[in-house]
Motif scaffolding. Structure first.
Motif, PDB file in Angstrom:
ATOM      1  N   LEU A  83     -34.559 -23.331  27.937  1.00 44.55           N
ATOM      2  CA  LEU A  83     -33.980 -24.443  27.190  1.00 44.55           C
ATOM      3  C   LEU A  83     -32.861 -23.886  26.316  1.00 44.55           C
ATOM      4  CD1 LEU A  83     -37.345 -26.119  26.103  1.00 44.55           C
ATOM      5  CD2 LEU A  83     -36.021 -26.529  28.194  1.00 44.55           C
ATOM      6  N   GLU A  84     -31.623 -24.116  26.725  1.00 46.49           N
ATOM      7  CA  GLU A  84     -30.464 -23.569  26.015  1.00 46.49           C
ATOM      8  C   GLU A  84     -29.417 -24.681  25.875  1.00 46.49           C
ATOM      9  OE1 GLU A  84     -28.010 -22.252  23.953  1.00 46.49           O
ATOM     10  OE2 GLU A  84     -29.365 -20.572  24.368  1.00 46.49           O
ATOM     11  N   PRO A  85     -29.237 -25.211  24.653  1.00 51.90           N
ATOM     12  CA  PRO A  85     -28.321 -26.344  24.471  1.00 51.90           C
ATOM     13  C   PRO A  85     -26.848 -25.992  24.587  1.00 51.90           C
ATOM     14  CG  PRO A  85     -29.195 -25.633  22.359  1.00 51.90           C
ATOM     15  CD  PRO A  85     -29.935 -24.850  23.407  1.00 51.90           C
ATOM     16  N   ASP A  86     -26.492 -24.724  24.463  1.00 54.45           N
ATOM     17  CA  ASP A  86     -25.087 -24.311  24.492  1.00 54.45           C
ATOM     18  C   ASP A  86     -24.632 -24.127  25.935  1.00 54.45           C
ATOM     19  OD1 ASP A  86     -22.593 -23.121  24.225  1.00 54.45           O
ATOM     20  OD2 ASP A  86     -23.172 -21.961  22.460  1.00 54.45           O
ATOM     21  N   SER A  87     -24.111 -25.198  26.539  1.00 48.16           N
ATOM     22  CA  SER A  87     -23.708 -25.156  27.941  1.00 48.16           C
ATOM     23  C   SER A  87     -22.564 -24.188  28.181  1.00 48.16           C
ATOM     24  CB  SER A  87     -23.297 -26.561  28.412  1.00 48.16           C
ATOM     25  OG  SER A  87     -24.394 -27.447  28.339  1.00 48.16           O
ATOM     26  N   ALA A  88     -21.651 -24.070  27.212  1.00 43.74           N
ATOM     27  CA  ALA A  88     -20.529 -23.141  27.368  1.00 43.74           C
ATOM     28  C   ALA A  88     -21.036 -21.703  27.427  1.00 43.74           C
ATOM     29  CB  ALA A  88     -19.531 -23.324  26.223  1.00 43.74           C
ATOM     30  N   LEU A  89     -22.030 -21.383  26.600  1.00 47.77           N
ATOM     31  CA  LEU A  89     -22.612 -20.046  26.622  1.00 47.77           C
ATOM     32  C   LEU A  89     -23.281 -19.778  27.963  1.00 47.77           C
ATOM     33  CD1 LEU A  89     -23.549 -17.389  25.334  1.00 47.77           C
ATOM     34  CD2 LEU A  89     -25.467 -18.652  24.347  1.00 47.77           C
ATOM     35  N   THR A  90     -24.046 -20.746  28.445  1.00 47.38           N
ATOM     36  CA  THR A  90     -24.724 -20.580  29.730  1.00 47.38           C
ATOM     37  C   THR A  90     -23.715 -20.371  30.852  1.00 47.38           C
ATOM     38  OG1 THR A  90     -26.604 -21.927  29.003  1.00 47.38           O
ATOM     39  CG2 THR A  90     -26.286 -21.673  31.377  1.00 47.38           C
ATOM     40  N   GLY A 115     -36.458 -30.415  24.400  1.00 42.00           N
ATOM     41  CA  GLY A 115     -36.829 -29.826  25.676  1.00 42.00           C
ATOM     42  C   GLY A 115     -38.314 -29.636  25.830  1.00 42.00           C
ATOM     43  N   VAL A 116     -38.981 -29.128  24.800  1.00 40.82           N
ATOM     44  CA  VAL A 116     -40.427 -28.942  24.862  1.00 40.82           C
ATOM     45  C   VAL A 116     -41.125 -30.300  24.929  1.00 40.82           C
ATOM     46  CG1 VAL A 116     -42.454 -28.146  23.562  1.00 40.82           C
ATOM     47  CG2 VAL A 116     -40.429 -26.680  23.760  1.00 40.82           C
ATOM     48  N   ALA A 117     -40.629 -31.280  24.180  1.00 43.47           N
ATOM     49  CA  ALA A 117     -41.233 -32.618  24.199  1.00 43.47           C
ATOM     50  C   ALA A 117     -41.198 -33.238  25.596  1.00 43.47           C
ATOM     51  CB  ALA A 117     -40.512 -33.523  23.208  1.00 43.47           C
ATOM     52  N   ALA A 118     -40.204 -32.849  26.402  1.00 48.03           N
ATOM     53  CA  ALA A 118     -40.047 -33.423  27.741  1.00 48.03           C
ATOM     54  C   ALA A 118     -40.887 -32.713  28.803  1.00 48.03           C
ATOM     55  CB  ALA A 118     -38.577 -33.382  28.146  1.00 48.03           C
ATOM     56  N   LEU A 141     -38.144 -25.547  14.572  1.00 45.78           N
ATOM     57  CA  LEU A 141     -38.926 -24.781  15.540  1.00 45.78           C
ATOM     58  C   LEU A 141     -40.057 -23.991  14.891  1.00 45.78           C
ATOM     59  CD1 LEU A 141     -36.139 -23.491  17.970  1.00 45.78           C
ATOM     60  CD2 LEU A 141     -37.401 -25.658  17.977  1.00 45.78           C
ATOM     61  N   GLY A 142     -40.252 -24.182  13.585  1.00 42.27           N
ATOM     62  CA  GLY A 142     -41.368 -23.537  12.904  1.00 42.27           C
ATOM     63  C   GLY A 142     -42.339 -24.521  12.299  1.00 42.27           C
ATOM     64  N   THR A 143     -42.183 -25.803  12.607  1.00 42.90           N
ATOM     65  CA  THR A 143     -43.028 -26.832  12.015  1.00 42.90           C
ATOM     66  C   THR A 143     -44.356 -26.979  12.756  1.00 42.90           C
ATOM     67  OG1 THR A 143     -42.115 -28.602  13.376  1.00 42.90           O
ATOM     68  CG2 THR A 143     -40.977 -28.113  11.296  1.00 42.90           C
ATOM     69  N   GLU A 144     -45.334 -27.538  12.064  1.00 41.81           N
ATOM     70  CA  GLU A 144     -46.635 -27.761  12.691  1.00 41.81           C
ATOM     71  C   GLU A 144     -46.521 -28.716  13.877  1.00 41.81           C
ATOM     72  OE1 GLU A 144     -49.961 -28.655  10.196  1.00 41.81           O
ATOM     73  OE2 GLU A 144     -49.192 -27.443   8.534  1.00 41.81           O
ATOM     74  N   SER A 145     -45.679 -29.725  13.774  1.00 44.89           N
ATOM     75  CA  SER A 145     -45.563 -30.692  14.865  1.00 44.89           C
ATOM     76  C   SER A 145     -44.969 -30.039  16.113  1.00 44.89           C
ATOM     77  CB  SER A 145     -44.716 -31.889  14.432  1.00 44.89           C
ATOM     78  OG  SER A 145     -43.410 -31.482  14.056  1.00 44.89           O
ATOM     79  N   PHE A 146     -43.960 -29.175  15.932  1.00 47.28           N
ATOM     80  CA  PHE A 146     -43.387 -28.498  17.090  1.00 47.28           C
ATOM     81  C   PHE A 146     -44.402 -27.549  17.710  1.00 47.28           C
ATOM     82  CE2 PHE A 146     -41.229 -24.729  18.847  1.00 47.28           C
ATOM     83  CZ  PHE A 146     -40.565 -25.335  19.912  1.00 47.28           C
ATOM     84  N   LEU A 147     -45.123 -26.808  16.880  1.00 49.05           N
ATOM     85  CA  LEU A 147     -46.105 -25.864  17.400  1.00 49.05           C
ATOM     86  C   LEU A 147     -47.244 -26.586  18.109  1.00 49.05           C
ATOM     87  CD1 LEU A 147     -46.081 -23.476  14.330  1.00 49.05           C
ATOM     88  CD2 LEU A 147     -45.093 -23.027  16.583  1.00 49.05           C
ATOM     89  N   ALA A 148     -47.591 -27.778  17.639  1.00 45.40           N
ATOM     90  CA  ALA A 148     -48.598 -28.581  18.337  1.00 45.40           C
ATOM     91  C   ALA A 148     -48.084 -28.997  19.709  1.00 45.40           C
ATOM     92  CB  ALA A 148     -48.961 -29.806  17.507  1.00 45.40           C
ATOM     93  N   ASP A 149     -46.786 -29.276  19.807  1.00 47.58           N
ATOM     94  CA  ASP A 149     -46.203 -29.632  21.099  1.00 47.58           C
ATOM     95  C   ASP A 149     -46.182 -28.421  22.032  1.00 47.58           C
ATOM     96  OD1 ASP A 149     -45.365 -31.828  22.531  1.00 47.58           O
ATOM     97  OD2 ASP A 149     -43.241 -31.568  22.061  1.00 47.58           O
ATOM     98  N   VAL A 150     -45.907 -27.247  21.473  1.00 51.00           N
ATOM     99  CA  VAL A 150     -45.976 -26.022  22.276  1.00 51.00           C
ATOM    100  C   VAL A 150     -47.389 -25.841  22.820  1.00 51.00           C
ATOM    101  CG1 VAL A 150     -45.918 -23.495  22.149  1.00 51.00           C
ATOM    102  CG2 VAL A 150     -44.056 -24.829  21.137  1.00 51.00           C
ATOM    103  N   ALA A 151     -48.405 -26.053  21.970  1.00 49.62           N
ATOM    104  CA  ALA A 151     -49.790 -25.929  22.410  1.00 49.62           C
ATOM    105  C   ALA A 151     -50.108 -26.928  23.526  1.00 49.62           C
ATOM    106  CB  ALA A 151     -50.737 -26.132  21.227  1.00 49.62           C
ATOM    107  N   ARG A 152     -49.530 -28.119  23.437  1.00 48.16           N
ATOM    108  CA  ARG A 152     -49.747 -29.138  24.474  1.00 48.16           C
ATOM    109  C   ARG A 152     -49.231 -28.659  25.825  1.00 48.16           C
ATOM    110  NH1 ARG A 152     -46.525 -32.521  26.972  1.00 48.16           N
ATOM    111  NH2 ARG A 152     -44.741 -31.916  25.661  1.00 48.16           N
ATOM    112  N   VAL A 153     -48.112 -27.966  25.812  1.00 47.59           N
ATOM    113  CA  VAL A 153     -47.467 -27.511  27.048  1.00 47.59           C
ATOM    114  C   VAL A 153     -48.206 -26.321  27.669  1.00 47.59           C
ATOM    115  CG1 VAL A 153     -45.341 -26.429  27.919  1.00 47.59           C
ATOM    116  CG2 VAL A 153     -45.214 -28.409  26.402  1.00 47.59           C
ATOM    117  N   LEU A 154     -48.904 -25.547  26.846  1.00 52.96           N
ATOM    118  CA  LEU A 154     -49.586 -24.354  27.354  1.00 52.96           C
ATOM    119  C   LEU A 154     -50.828 -24.713  28.168  1.00 52.96           C
ATOM    120  CD1 LEU A 154     -49.421 -21.999  24.259  1.00 52.96           C
ATOM    121  CD2 LEU A 154     -48.226 -21.672  26.430  1.00 52.96           C
ATOM    122  N   ARG A 155     -51.060 -23.955  29.205  1.00 54.71           N
ATOM    123  CA  ARG A 155     -52.287 -24.061  29.968  1.00 54.71           C
ATOM    124  C   ARG A 155     -53.433 -23.423  29.180  1.00 54.71           C
ATOM    125  NH1 ARG A 155     -49.248 -22.054  35.521  1.00 54.71           N
ATOM    126  NH2 ARG A 155     -48.315 -24.084  36.027  1.00 54.71           N
TER     127      ARG A 155
END
Length: 236
Positions: A83-90, A115-118, A141-155
């Motif tokens: 997940l890289e938002p900088d298309s020019a860099l990519t 990206g993680v939410a999707a 990217l350091g919030t509890e809500s984001f980390l909960a979403d990361v946990a959702r994505v993990l197997r």
């Protein structure tokens, strides 16, 4: 953004990707297992300690795709999403630092939060969070809500790896670890001794999972790092 080329002692073609005046990635095109940055070596140490075979990995932040290239080499066939938002860099990286043939690395032009939410639930073995803007980890990217979403994505048994830069005392690292603990209670910190003992500013990798981490294997892997020895610690 710029790419600074150099030749190492072995005559390998190597490049440093710089953005906002900060080095973002080091890429050895001849040997993707060469990892110049200490914290990337620590990422690799944890990844190397996981069971053998391909891993489904999502990377939040891409830059030169150093860790994705490493995994493609050490665990061929691993499906990877970056997940890289900088298309020019990519576009620059793809043009100047081409990926190996038949790779399974897919770069999506989207920020980490959206990206993680999707992503589908239980779709990744590992989620690596290594994103910077203006030299800092984006606050969202350091919030509890984001980390909960990361946990959702993990197997089940999946591992989150976060690169956290902090001052001596590691207050920010402790805050992020505490926020993750409700959903990913098994944790370890990987860094050089100087950083973990509060002697200098630096990067710490937080590894977090629902399942117990292979701490003995991580310690052994860290000890093999080419940088000064780092260590793995239990929950902070």
């Amino acid at each position: 953004m710029t790419i600074v080329w150099a030749e190492d002692a072995r005559g390998h073609r190597a490049a440093t990707v710089e953005r906002d005046g900060h080095p973002q990635s080091y890429v050895d095109l001849d040997d993707p297992t060469v990892l110049a940055f200490e914290y990337v070596q620590h990422f690799a140490s944890v990844l190397d300690a996981l069971p053998p075979g391909p891993l489904a990995v999502t990377h939040v932040g891409g830059a030169g795709l150093t860790l994705a290239r490493y995994l493609e080499t050490t665990r061929p066939g691993s499906p990877q999403i970056v997940l890289e938002p900088d298309s020019a860099l990519t576009e620059l990286v793809r043009r100047e630092l081409p990926l190996p043939r038949r790779h399974r690395i897919r770069v999506r032009p989207i920020d980490g939060l959206a990206g993680v939410a999707a992503l589908r639930e239980a779709s990744a073995d590992v989620v690596v969070v290594d994103a910077y803007a203006d030299g800092r980890v984006p606050a969202e990217l350091g919030t509890e809500s984001f980390l909960a979403d990361v946990a959702r994505v993990l197997r089940p048994g999946g591992v989150a790896l976060l690169n956290l830069a902090d001052e001596p005392g590691l207050r920010y690292v402790a805050r992020v670890a505490a926020g993750a603990r409700t959903v990913l209670p098994e944790q370890a910190l990987v860094a050089t001794h100087e950083v973990l003992k509060g002697r200098r500013y630096g990067n710490t990798v937080l590894a977090a999972s629902r399942a117990p981490l292979p701490e003995t294997e991580i310690r052994r892997s860290v000890a093999r790092s080419p940088s000064p020895p780092g260590c793995a610690a239990g929950p902070s």
